[in-house]
Motif scaffolding. Structure first.
Motif, PDB file in Angstrom:
ATOM      1  N   ASN A 231     -33.780   5.280  41.327  1.00 30.86           N
ATOM      2  CA  ASN A 231     -32.601   5.178  40.462  1.00 30.86           C
ATOM      3  C   ASN A 231     -32.907   4.219  39.314  1.00 30.86           C
ATOM      4  OD1 ASN A 231     -31.188   6.866  42.186  1.00 30.86           O
ATOM      5  ND2 ASN A 231     -30.215   5.192  43.281  1.00 30.86           N
TER       6      ASN A 231
ATOM      7  N   LYS B 202     -30.545   9.885  38.729  1.00 34.75           N
ATOM      8  CA  LYS B 202     -30.824   9.270  40.022  1.00 34.75           C
ATOM      9  C   LYS B 202     -32.197   9.721  40.491  1.00 34.75           C
ATOM     10  CE  LYS B 202     -28.223  12.695  42.760  1.00 34.75           C
ATOM     11  NZ  LYS B 202     -29.196  13.688  42.907  1.00 34.75           N
ATOM     12  N   GLN B 203     -32.677   9.085  41.533  1.00 34.34           N
ATOM     13  CA  GLN B 203     -33.999   9.403  42.062  1.00 34.34           C
ATOM     14  C   GLN B 203     -34.125  10.895  42.323  1.00 34.34           C
ATOM     15  OE1 GLN B 203     -35.125   7.162  45.513  1.00 34.34           O
ATOM     16  NE2 GLN B 203     -36.868   8.451  45.956  1.00 34.34           N
TER      17      GLN B 203
END
Length: 160
Positions: free
Chosen positions: A13, A66-67
């Motif tokens: 993130n 986000k990741q």
């Protein structure tokens, strides 16, 4: 000319901070795992590129990225240096993000099962695996929002 265009997945993130002062500015930092097109035996599958986004681009990163999210960015390379606490000079290279866009739909992103974790390299950065449930039917819209082009359509297109 200093111009960079990259497509990859966020390894974690974004790290978001706001500058001090009267007009605080959003600063978002993240790392993109960018697959290598060709690979030699023993080399890693991806390069890990540090990116920094300021202002509205940083706020976008904070809100939507986000990741594992696959994005396309354009920007410029910026180098710098600083002296760390041990008195050692550290050199940095970042991509300053000017534009960032999603490179896949939300549904395709949900199907992603990459094998890297955090900052460390834990194998290849693989693409989503196609399963029987999301296999495209010619001419129908797939779950990622794109339509599969039927075989033989090239003969009907005037501009090819």
């Amino acid at each position: 000319m200093n111009k960079v265009i990259l497509m990859g997945r966020l390894t974690r993130n974004p790290d978001v901070r706001y500058s001090q002062g009267e007009k605080s500015t959003c600063v978002a930092r993240y790392t993109l795992a960018v697959n290598r097109r060709f690979r030699r035996e023993g080399d890693q599958d991806a390069d890990f590129i540090n990116c920094v986004a300021f202002g509205r681009q940083g706020e976008f990163a904070e809100k939507y990225l986000k990741q594992g999210t696959k994005i396309v960015i354009s920007g410029r390379i910026q180098t710098g240096s600083y002296t760390n606490r041990d008195g050692v000079k550290v050199y940095t290279t970042d991509v300053v993000v000017e534009e960032q866009d999603f490179a896949e739909s939300k549904a395709a992103s949900a199907n992603y099962n990459g094998s890297y974790q955090g900052n460390g390299f834990k194998g290849s950065v693989s693409e989503p695996q196609e399963t029987q449930t999301n296999r495209p039917v010619p001419g129908d819209a797939v779950s990622d929002g794109f339509m599969t082009i039927p075989e033989g359509i090239e003969e009907e297109l005037p501009f090819i």
